[in-house]
Every structure is written in C-alpha cells, then in structure tokens.
Design a protein around this motif. Structure first.
Motif, short mmCIF file in Angstrom:
data_model
loop_
_atom_site.label_atom_id
_atom_site.label_comp_id
_atom_site.label_asym_id
_atom_site.label_seq_id
_atom_site.Cartn_x
_atom_site.Cartn_y
_atom_site.Cartn_z
N LEU A 1 -14.53 -35.69 -0.36
CA LEU A 1 -15.37 -36.44 -1.29
C LEU A 1 -15.82 -35.45 -2.37
O LEU A 1 -16.60 -34.53 -2.10
N LEU A 2 -15.32 -35.63 -3.59
CA LEU A 2 -15.54 -34.66 -4.67
C LEU A 2 -16.21 -35.33 -5.86
O LEU A 2 -15.68 -36.28 -6.43
N ASP A 3 -17.38 -34.82 -6.24
CA ASP A 3 -18.15 -35.39 -7.34
C ASP A 3 -17.90 -34.58 -8.60
O ASP A 3 -18.44 -33.48 -8.77
N GLU A 4 -17.05 -35.09 -9.48
CA GLU A 4 -16.70 -34.44 -10.74
C GLU A 4 -16.26 -32.98 -10.54
O GLU A 4 -16.85 -32.06 -11.12
N PRO A 5 -15.26 -32.74 -9.74
CA PRO A 5 -14.85 -31.35 -9.44
C PRO A 5 -14.30 -30.60 -10.63
O PRO A 5 -14.21 -29.37 -10.59
N TYR B 1 -11.91 -12.72 -6.51
CA TYR B 1 -13.37 -12.84 -6.52
C TYR B 1 -13.98 -12.73 -5.12
O TYR B 1 -15.19 -12.87 -4.96
N SER B 2 -13.17 -12.46 -4.11
CA SER B 2 -13.62 -12.54 -2.71
C SER B 2 -14.90 -11.78 -2.44
O SER B 2 -15.79 -12.27 -1.72
N LEU B 3 -15.04 -10.58 -3.01
CA LEU B 3 -16.20 -9.74 -2.73
C LEU B 3 -17.27 -9.80 -3.82
O LEU B 3 -18.27 -9.09 -3.75
N ARG B 4 -17.03 -10.66 -4.81
CA ARG B 4 -18.07 -10.88 -5.83
C ARG B 4 -19.15 -11.78 -5.28
O ARG B 4 -18.92 -12.60 -4.39
N TYR B 5 -20.35 -11.64 -5.83
CA TYR B 5 -21.44 -12.52 -5.41
C TYR B 5 -21.36 -13.84 -6.17
O TYR B 5 -21.03 -13.87 -7.36
N LEU B 6 -21.69 -14.90 -5.46
CA LEU B 6 -21.57 -16.24 -6.01
C LEU B 6 -22.39 -16.41 -7.28
O LEU B 6 -21.95 -17.04 -8.25
N ASN B 7 -23.60 -15.83 -7.30
CA ASN B 7 -24.47 -16.02 -8.46
C ASN B 7 -24.06 -15.18 -9.66
O ASN B 7 -24.70 -15.22 -10.71
N GLU B 8 -22.97 -14.42 -9.52
CA GLU B 8 -22.43 -13.66 -10.65
C GLU B 8 -21.29 -14.40 -11.34
O GLU B 8 -20.80 -13.94 -12.37
N LEU B 9 -20.88 -15.53 -10.77
CA LEU B 9 -19.75 -16.28 -11.30
C LEU B 9 -20.20 -17.32 -12.32
O LEU B 9 -21.36 -17.74 -12.34
N SER B 10 -19.25 -17.76 -13.13
CA SER B 10 -19.52 -18.85 -14.07
C SER B 10 -19.66 -20.16 -13.30
O SER B 10 -19.27 -20.25 -12.12
N GLY B 11 -20.18 -21.17 -13.97
CA GLY B 11 -20.33 -22.48 -13.33
C GLY B 11 -19.00 -23.03 -12.86
O GLY B 11 -18.89 -23.61 -11.78
N GLY B 12 -17.95 -22.86 -13.66
CA GLY B 12 -16.62 -23.36 -13.29
C GLY B 12 -16.06 -22.63 -12.09
O GLY B 12 -15.46 -23.24 -11.19
N GLY C 1 -15.14 -33.37 3.91
CA GLY C 1 -15.51 -32.25 3.07
C GLY C 1 -16.13 -32.79 1.80
O GLY C 1 -15.45 -33.46 1.01
N TYR C 2 -17.42 -32.53 1.60
CA TYR C 2 -18.16 -33.10 0.48
C TYR C 2 -18.53 -32.00 -0.51
O TYR C 2 -19.08 -30.97 -0.12
N VAL C 3 -18.23 -32.23 -1.78
CA VAL C 3 -18.59 -31.28 -2.84
C VAL C 3 -19.44 -32.02 -3.87
O VAL C 3 -18.97 -32.96 -4.51
N ALA C 4 -20.69 -31.57 -4.00
CA ALA C 4 -21.62 -32.22 -4.93
C ALA C 4 -21.27 -31.86 -6.37
O ALA C 4 -20.50 -30.93 -6.64
N GLN C 5 -21.89 -32.60 -7.28
CA GLN C 5 -21.68 -32.34 -8.71
C GLN C 5 -22.22 -30.97 -9.09
O GLN C 5 -21.64 -30.26 -9.91
N ARG C 6 -23.34 -30.59 -8.50
CA ARG C 6 -23.93 -29.27 -8.74
C ARG C 6 -24.17 -28.60 -7.40
O ARG C 6 -24.64 -29.22 -6.47
N ASN C 7 -23.87 -27.31 -7.34
CA ASN C 7 -24.05 -26.56 -6.10
C ASN C 7 -24.97 -25.37 -6.35
O ASN C 7 -24.94 -24.75 -7.42
N GLU C 8 -25.79 -25.06 -5.35
CA GLU C 8 -26.73 -23.95 -5.48
C GLU C 8 -25.99 -22.63 -5.59
O GLU C 8 -25.00 -22.40 -4.90
N SER C 9 -26.49 -21.78 -6.48
CA SER C 9 -25.91 -20.45 -6.63
C SER C 9 -26.79 -19.46 -5.86
O SER C 9 -27.92 -19.20 -6.24
N VAL C 10 -26.27 -18.95 -4.76
CA VAL C 10 -27.03 -18.04 -3.92
C VAL C 10 -26.35 -16.68 -3.91
O VAL C 10 -25.19 -16.53 -4.29
N ARG C 11 -27.09 -15.67 -3.44
CA ARG C 11 -26.52 -14.32 -3.42
C ARG C 11 -25.76 -14.08 -2.13
O ARG C 11 -26.26 -13.47 -1.18
#
Length: 250
Positions: free
Chosen positions: A158-162, A128-139, A79-89
């Motif tokens: 594998l977690l990059d600065e989680p 937040y289950s039914l909220r859209y991802l691009n409506e959330l804060s970066g954290g 399971g890999y988590v990048a430092q930055r992740n795309e915010s999609v709808r």
C-alpha cells in the motif's frame, strides 16, 4: 483475492470522507488509485492498512478481517508506505532492516540481513547504506521507505504517492520497480498516484475516486477521456506515443 473491501465508509467528526467503497485486488494486480486532492485517496489507503478504522464496512486481507489480525501478522501481509515519513537519525541500512521486524525473534538473522541488502539494491540505495536517514533528500528518504516495505516481503503493498518527491528519472525507476515486484513476487500493489500518465503507463488496474465515492474501477478500458474529465474537471485526449498511452489536457 489478496484484498477485498466491502461497504467501507469513513468519517471525521461532521464529515464523511469515504462512502460505501467496494472493490477487490488479486495477486499480480498493480492498482492505481486516482482522483483530485481531497477525494479521499489517502484515507481509503489508511483504512486498508488499518491506520484508520472505518465506521462501517470490512477490509479482508487474504480472506481474514484485517481487524482480527495481530500487528505482527498484519505487517507480514501488508507493506504500507505513508505519503510522508519521519526523518530520524538512523542509518539507511538499519531503517530498511526494520522491515524485517515482524520476522525477528531475538536478533536479525543472516537471511534478514540479506533481504535488507536485496531491498537496498532493488532501489539503488546501496551507496547510502551507512548514511543517516536525516541527511538524505526527501526523495531519497521516500525510496528508503519503499525499500523497507519491500524488505517485509508482504503479499500486498500500500503506497501513498511513492513518486511524489522524486525527479522524472526516479519516478520512472520506482514505478518500474513496483511493477516488476508485483509480477516477479506475485504480490499486489495499491498505489495512490497524482500523475495520470505515470499511472496509465505502469498500472493495469485503476480506481477513480470522486468526492469520497468510487466513480469507476477496472482495467485500462475505464481510462477514457470522458471518465478522466468527469473526475478531474479537465478536458483531455487519450492517445498513444508509440506503445505508451498518454493523457493530454486540451
């Protein structure tokens, strides 16, 4: 060993970033990767997750060469988590459910849905289950990305600065969640961390990078004032407040 890195080197055109890295990780290990900006931490993690291909050396996952594994099989193991992740709808629930993609044949099963809900609960994201991802804060988005990785049920995280986009409370909570997942699920985590105090409090193994090379690696015994000073070029004292180890610049 769930992860073995042998003689790994990586370079961008005209610049070698990682040189001859050798280390291994067992199930039950929470390995913190530490070092200054530009030391090669993210590049090393990407090579382990097969995001980047090293020009020399091998990464073994569960005894298999990572390059020999299909994408679906690799995703079941890592399971890999990048430092930055795309915010999609897409909704938070659907984003986490994507972690089950390696296991889904035609459509998500009841088990897949339950595992996604469990991951949301683990990261305290149910509301937040039914909220859209691009409506959330970066954290909040970062926590969703971690939940998606947890939903994969991997052997290795594998977690990059989680914790980089999180406030103090959520930094502590996410670090606790990672540590608990490692122990309870008997998996391993390799986590890039900038906060030395967060690392020394929660990790049990440490890898210190300096100028693209492993300066030292091991248990808590390697987190000495001398090693930290050599890697970060800052004088420190290492002590304890109660049962909590602390690193203090002086």
């Amino acid at each position: 060993m769930i992860l073995t890195v042998e003689g790994l080197s990586f370079k961008y055109p005209g610049r070698e970033v990682i040189r001859d890295a050798n280390f291994s990780v067992s199930k039950g290990d929470f390995l913190a990767v530490l070092g200054t900006n530009g030391a090669g931490k993210s590049t090393l993690l990407k090579c382990m997750g097969r995001v980047l291909k090293p020009y020399k050396g091998t990464v073994y996952v569960g005894g298999d060469d990572a390059l020999s594994l299909g994408r679906r099989e690799l995703a079941k193991r890592i399971g890999y988590v990048a430092q930055r992740n795309e915010s999609v709808r897409t909704t938070v629930f659907d984003a986490v459910l994507l972690g089950r993609k390696p296991y889904i044949q035609w459509e998500a099963s009841q088990k897949d849905l339950e595992i996604a809900r469990e991951a949301l609960q683990m990261l305290e994201l149910e509301k937040y289950s039914l909220r859209y991802l691009n409506e959330l804060s970066g954290g909040e988005q970062q926590k969703v990305a971690i939940a998606r990785a947890m939903a994969q049920k991997p052997e290795l995280l594998l977690l990059d600065e989680p914790t980089s986009s999180l406030d103090l409370k959520n930094q502590l909570e996410v670090a606790k969640i990672i540590k608990r997942a490692v122990k309870d699920r008997h998996i391993a985590a390799v986590v890039i961390m900038h906060d030395v105090n967060l690392a020394i409090r929660f990790a049990d193994k440490f890898l210190l990078l300096k100028d693209g090379e492993i300066f030292t690696a091991g248990g808590i015994e390697v987190m000495t004032a001398g090693n930290i000073e050599d890697v970060y070029s800052v004088r420190v004292q290492v002590g304890r407040i109660g049962d909590v180890p602390v690193v203090v610049p002086v």
